[in-house]
Design an enzyme around this catalytic site. Sequence first.
Site, PDB file in Angstrom:
ATOM      1  N   VAL A 138       0.830  -1.186   0.074  1.00  0.00           N
ATOM      2  CA  VAL A 138      -0.024   0.039  -0.006  1.00  0.00           C
ATOM      3  C   VAL A 138       0.798   1.225   0.024  1.00  0.00           C
ATOM      4  CG1 VAL A 138      -1.997  -1.014   1.183  1.00  0.00           C
ATOM      5  CG2 VAL A 138      -0.257  -0.197   2.435  1.00  0.00           C
ATOM      6  N   ASN A 185      -7.467  -2.027   5.563  1.00  0.00           N
ATOM      7  CA  ASN A 185      -6.957  -2.796   6.831  1.00  0.00           C
ATOM      8  C   ASN A 185      -5.425  -2.980   6.986  1.00  0.00           C
ATOM      9  OD1 ASN A 185      -7.592  -5.202   8.858  1.00  0.00           O
ATOM     10  ND2 ASN A 185      -5.993  -5.885   7.068  1.00  0.00           N
ATOM     11  N   TYR A 191       2.094   3.732  16.552  1.00  0.00           N
ATOM     12  CA  TYR A 191       0.930   3.061  16.207  1.00  0.00           C
ATOM     13  C   TYR A 191      -0.378   3.691  16.728  1.00  0.00           C
ATOM     14  CZ  TYR A 191      -2.353  -0.974  15.771  1.00  0.00           C
ATOM     15  OH  TYR A 191      -3.605  -1.681  15.645  1.00  0.00           O
ATOM     16  N   LYS A 236      -3.319   5.141  14.164  1.00  0.00           N
ATOM     17  CA  LYS A 236      -4.675   4.627  14.495  1.00  0.00           C
ATOM     18  C   LYS A 236      -5.782   5.610  14.920  1.00  0.00           C
ATOM     19  CE  LYS A 236      -4.199   1.379  12.554  1.00  0.00           C
ATOM     20  NZ  LYS A 236      -4.848   0.424  11.623  1.00  0.00           N
ATOM     21  N   ILE A 264      -7.061  -8.480  19.084  1.00  0.00           N
ATOM     22  CA  ILE A 264      -7.447  -9.731  18.384  1.00  0.00           C
ATOM     23  C   ILE A 264      -6.300 -10.782  18.235  1.00  0.00           C
ATOM     24  CG2 ILE A 264      -8.728 -10.251  16.212  1.00  0.00           C
ATOM     25  CD1 ILE A 264     -10.518  -8.622  17.981  1.00  0.00           C
ATOM     26  N   THR A 321      -4.032 -12.596  16.287  1.00  0.00           N
ATOM     27  CA  THR A 321      -3.628 -12.547  14.783  1.00  0.00           C
ATOM     28  C   THR A 321      -1.910 -12.545  14.728  1.00  0.00           C
ATOM     29  OG1 THR A 321      -3.480 -10.250  14.496  1.00  0.00           O
ATOM     30  CG2 THR A 321      -5.316 -11.068  14.021  1.00  0.00           C
TER      31      THR A 321
HETATM   32  P1  NAP Z   1      -1.305  -8.991  11.046  1.00  0.00           P
HETATM   33  O1  NAP Z   1      -1.688  -9.830  11.377  1.00  0.00           O
HETATM   34  O2  NAP Z   1      -0.069  -8.197  10.905  1.00  0.00           O
HETATM   35  O3  NAP Z   1      -1.745  -8.646   9.268  1.00  0.00           O
HETATM   36  C1  NAP Z   1      -1.245  -7.551   8.739  1.00  0.00           C
HETATM   37  C2  NAP Z   1      -1.808  -7.784   7.072  1.00  0.00           C
HETATM   38  O4  NAP Z   1      -1.355  -6.357   6.531  1.00  0.00           O
HETATM   39  C3  NAP Z   1      -1.014  -8.794   6.612  1.00  0.00           C
HETATM   40  O5  NAP Z   1      -2.168  -9.087   5.722  1.00  0.00           O
HETATM   41  C4  NAP Z   1       0.240  -8.017   5.637  1.00  0.00           C
HETATM   42  O6  NAP Z   1       0.227  -8.819   4.519  1.00  0.00           O
HETATM   43  C5  NAP Z   1      -0.481  -6.638   5.716  1.00  0.00           C
HETATM   44  N1  NAP Z   1       0.563  -5.590   5.365  1.00  0.00           N
HETATM   45  C6  NAP Z   1       1.309  -4.910   6.129  1.00  0.00           C
HETATM   46  N2  NAP Z   1       2.167  -4.234   5.657  1.00  0.00           N
HETATM   47  C7  NAP Z   1       1.630  -4.155   4.425  1.00  0.00           C
HETATM   48  C8  NAP Z   1       1.704  -3.125   3.257  1.00  0.00           C
HETATM   49  N3  NAP Z   1       2.919  -2.279   3.432  1.00  0.00           N
HETATM   50  N4  NAP Z   1       1.152  -3.123   1.996  1.00  0.00           N
HETATM   51  C9  NAP Z   1       0.355  -4.012   2.414  1.00  0.00           C
HETATM   52  N5  NAP Z   1      -0.161  -4.809   2.930  1.00  0.00           N
HETATM   53  C10 NAP Z   1       0.757  -4.782   4.115  1.00  0.00           C
HETATM   54  O7  NAP Z   1      -2.267  -7.584  11.618  1.00  0.00           O
HETATM   55  P2  NAP Z   1      -3.971  -7.741  12.132  1.00  0.00           P
HETATM   56  O8  NAP Z   1      -3.878  -7.896  13.413  1.00  0.00           O
HETATM   57  O9  NAP Z   1      -4.527  -8.552  11.268  1.00  0.00           O
HETATM   58  O10 NAP Z   1      -4.180  -6.118  11.661  1.00  0.00           O
HETATM   59  C11 NAP Z   1      -5.140  -5.704  10.855  1.00  0.00           C
HETATM   60  C12 NAP Z   1      -5.442  -4.277  11.077  1.00  0.00           C
HETATM   61  O11 NAP Z   1      -6.325  -4.467  12.164  1.00  0.00           O
HETATM   62  C13 NAP Z   1      -4.361  -3.328  11.228  1.00  0.00           C
HETATM   63  O12 NAP Z   1      -4.654  -2.084  10.585  1.00  0.00           O
HETATM   64  C14 NAP Z   1      -4.360  -3.248  12.654  1.00  0.00           C
HETATM   65  O13 NAP Z   1      -4.061  -1.985  13.104  1.00  0.00           O
HETATM   66  C15 NAP Z   1      -5.686  -3.292  13.025  1.00  0.00           C
HETATM   67  N6  NAP Z   1      -5.895  -3.897  14.457  1.00  0.00           N
HETATM   68  C16 NAP Z   1      -5.434  -4.891  14.947  1.00  0.00           C
HETATM   69  C17 NAP Z   1      -5.706  -5.407  16.155  1.00  0.00           C
HETATM   70  C18 NAP Z   1      -5.205  -6.814  16.734  1.00  0.00           C
HETATM   71  O14 NAP Z   1      -5.256  -6.962  18.084  1.00  0.00           O
HETATM   72  N7  NAP Z   1      -4.583  -7.846  15.963  1.00  0.00           N
HETATM   73  C19 NAP Z   1      -6.355  -4.625  17.082  1.00  0.00           C
HETATM   74  C20 NAP Z   1      -6.914  -3.056  16.588  1.00  0.00           C
HETATM   75  C21 NAP Z   1      -6.494  -3.016  15.348  1.00  0.00           C
HETATM   76  P3  NAP Z   1       1.803  -9.026   3.819  1.00  0.00           P
HETATM   77  O15 NAP Z   1       2.868  -8.982   4.900  1.00  0.00           O
HETATM   78  O16 NAP Z   1       1.550  -9.947   2.821  1.00  0.00           O
HETATM   79  O17 NAP Z   1       1.893  -7.492   3.030  1.00  0.00           O
END
Ligand code: NAP
Length: 260
Positions: A64, A90, A156, A160, A189, A191
């Site tokens: 992105v 996302n 972060y 956000k 969450i 992940t």
């Molecule tokens: P994650 O497990 O680390 O997954 C992140 C995703 O973003 C992966 O698909 C990764 O794919 C992609 N990504 C990272 N850098 C990128 C880039 N430069 N370009 C395109 N894609 C990129 O994180 P998650 O926990 O699923 O989080 C997803 C969203 O939810 C984030 O915005 C995070 O801030 C938000 N969130 C998460 C939580 C939580 O507790 N998990 C809580 C609040 C908010 P690739 O590595 O294949 O690019």
Amino acid sequence: MERVKGKVAIVTGSTYGIGEAIAKVLAKEGAIAIVTGRTEKEGLRVIEEIKVSGGEAEYYSLDVTDEMRVKTVASAVYDKHGKIDILVNNAGIAGPNKPTHEYTREEWEQVFDVNVTGAFLCTKHVVPYMQKQKSGNIIYISSIYGIVGAPDVPAYHATKAANRVMAKIDALLYARDNIRVNSVHPGFILTPMVENFLKEQSAKSGISIEELKKGLDTMHPIGHIGEPQDIAYGVLYLVSDEAKFVTGSELIIDGGYTTT
Ligand code: NAP
């Protein structure tokens, strides 16, 4: 089963984690899921799993932060399907977990580059198509960390909070184009992002990952952290026609974390 039937939905960062769950839930409800991210192997796995379950999905390699690639993917999706109904911003990274004064400028900017500039670029290159078709839905995945503070990951938190306000501004700018824009605020969450956070904390503190996870569980009044699907179903509601009067709003899905 058809809450978003036939809608074309780009989900950034859907190769794993919350984005993967969003792509799968949207596809299950009839959308054509445009799975994107940098890790091709995972992207192909996600679309295969969607197709095996009877859904429609395509994978596009997308960082992105690469504006030319964002523009190319948006135009390829529009050319193929004649529309882009949904964009879920996302993709996100947590960045280093250390106090603000210990951040280097490069570390700070890297988190902004993905979480803020990346989301901006995707919105920028998708909105003109939505304006042309006079309809669209954009979701910014923010966080409880965009609403309340905690003594960790300062960049972060800042990004956000930016995502939260970006959704409100875009909601106002594009309301008359029939484009709705909302933010979603997950609590913790499970992940890869949170697994890595727990691993790092465990290495630093010597406390086991299991103990640290229990600590996170107790911070959520409901008694446990969430699952990616908990967020995906919130997104599904917001992008469906059931939410046709909902724009500029923030949907908190956090097991009660921010209520205390
Ligand atoms: P994650 O497990 O680390 O997954 C992140 C995703 O973003 C992966 O698909 C990764 O794919 C992609 N990504 C990272 N850098 C990128 C880039 N430069 N370009 C395109 N894609 C990129 O994180 P998650 O926990 O699923 O989080 C997803 C969203 O939810 C984030 O915005 C995070 O801030 C938000 N969130 C998460 C939580 C939580 O507790 N998990 C809580 C609040 C908010 P690739 O590595 O294949 O690019």
